[in-house]
Design an enzyme around this catalytic site. Structure first.
Site, mmCIF file in Angstrom:
data_model
loop_
_atom_site.group_PDB
_atom_site.id
_atom_site.type_symbol
_atom_site.label_atom_id
_atom_site.label_comp_id
_atom_site.label_asym_id
_atom_site.label_seq_id
_atom_site.Cartn_x
_atom_site.Cartn_y
_atom_site.Cartn_z
ATOM 1 N N HIS A 83 0.803 -1.212 0.000
ATOM 2 C CA HIS A 83 0.000 0.000 0.000
ATOM 3 C C HIS A 83 0.843 1.273 0.000
ATOM 4 O O HIS A 83 0.563 2.199 -0.785
ATOM 5 C CB HIS A 83 -0.959 0.005 1.200
ATOM 6 C CG HIS A 83 -1.984 -1.081 1.137
ATOM 7 N ND1 HIS A 83 -2.979 -1.231 2.087
ATOM 8 C CD2 HIS A 83 -2.173 -2.091 0.243
ATOM 9 C CE1 HIS A 83 -3.734 -2.277 1.778
ATOM 10 N NE2 HIS A 83 -3.254 -2.815 0.674
ATOM 11 N N ASP A 138 -5.552 -7.457 -5.386
ATOM 12 C CA ASP A 138 -5.110 -6.512 -4.360
ATOM 13 C C ASP A 138 -4.164 -5.482 -4.974
ATOM 14 O O ASP A 138 -4.013 -5.399 -6.191
ATOM 15 C CB ASP A 138 -4.482 -7.233 -3.163
ATOM 16 C CG ASP A 138 -3.224 -8.029 -3.484
ATOM 17 O OD1 ASP A 138 -2.463 -7.618 -4.385
ATOM 18 O OD2 ASP A 138 -2.971 -9.060 -2.828
#
Length: 256
Positions: A83, A138
């Site tokens: 992230h 993801d």
């Protein structure tokens, strides 16, 4: 050997993922090196960025051997490594080109889709490999792929795990251009140099406007355009652009 290498050509920074023996699969060391490279890319004198892979692959996502060697919660791994780098990439206030030189799979596909422009070698392939091992997409895949190809096509592709050729990716709008493999580095450098010579702050603000357009009303978008246009008119590049137009010459932008 460094997991990520950087090189400069004028105002263009090239970031090369450098684990060619495993098609540049992500591990913790590569993620840390990538974070450092993205920090380097924030420098004011960098006005365009190229991301590519060493050897015959772009990036095939997570190195699954790392799961065996260092098991842990995948959510924590995503939050801690993936992230921050996806966000750092999107926050760069300059254009970012993915030069996809070979397979882009899993999180490697996500990372390519997080870039502003994708060029592909004719030998490149694009594989949303998550579903093939029972996982969900993801690293921003559901966000970026949906924006690029639309919700219906994104669902069909991400839930099938089907391999796209470079030609198919171009047809879908996933990549902007397909070139012969040997010509990819030169074409990426050419495009990056062209973008680096443009008004960098204007490009950065255009990125932000397009990002915001995904979730604002028309009234909110009109107001944001007005606000950023006011900022743009106070830049040196705006003044140079107007002067060049009036003087009937090519502008020389400096990214200020």
């Amino acid at each position: 050997m460094a997991e990520v290498e950087t090189s400069r050509d004028g105002a263009v920074l090239t970031i090369t993922l450098n684990r060619p023996d495993v098609l540049n699969a992500f591990n913790a060391d590569l993620q840390r090196a990538l974070a450092a490279a993205l920090k380097e890319a924030r420098a004011d004198d960098v006005r365009a960025v190229v991301v590519t892979g060493a050897g015959r692959g772009f990036c095939v996502g997570q190195d699954l051997t790392e799961f065996r060697e260092a098991p842990g919660d995948i959510g924590d791994r995503l939050r801690g490594n993936y992230h921050p780098n996806v966000l750092a990439l999107r926050r760069l206030e300059k254009p970012v080109i993915a030069a996809v030189n070979g397979p882009a799979a899993g999180a490697g596909l996500s990372f390519a889709c997080a870039c502003d422009i994708r060029l592909a070698a004719d030998s490149a392939t694009f594989v949303p490999a998550f579903i093939n091992i029972g996982l969900v997409p993801d690293s921003g895949a559901t966000f970026f792929v949906r924006r690029l190809v639309g919700t219906a096509r994104a669902f069909e592709w991400l839930t099938s795990g089907r391999r796209l050729t470079a030609a198919e990716a171009h047809l879908w709008g996933l990549v902007s251009e397909v070139v012969e493999a040997d010509a990819l580095p030169a074409r990426a450098a050419e495009l990056a140099a062209e973008l680096a010579a443009m008004p960098t702050r204007g490009i950065a603000m255009t990125k932000r406007l397009l990002d915001q357009a995904e979730h604002t009303t028309l009234e909110q978008q009109l107001e944001l355009e007005a606000q950023l246009q006011s900022v743009a008119t106070r830049t040196d590049d705006f003044r140079e652009g107007v002067a060049a137009f009036l003087e009937k010459r090519e502008p020389h932008f400096e990214g200020r």
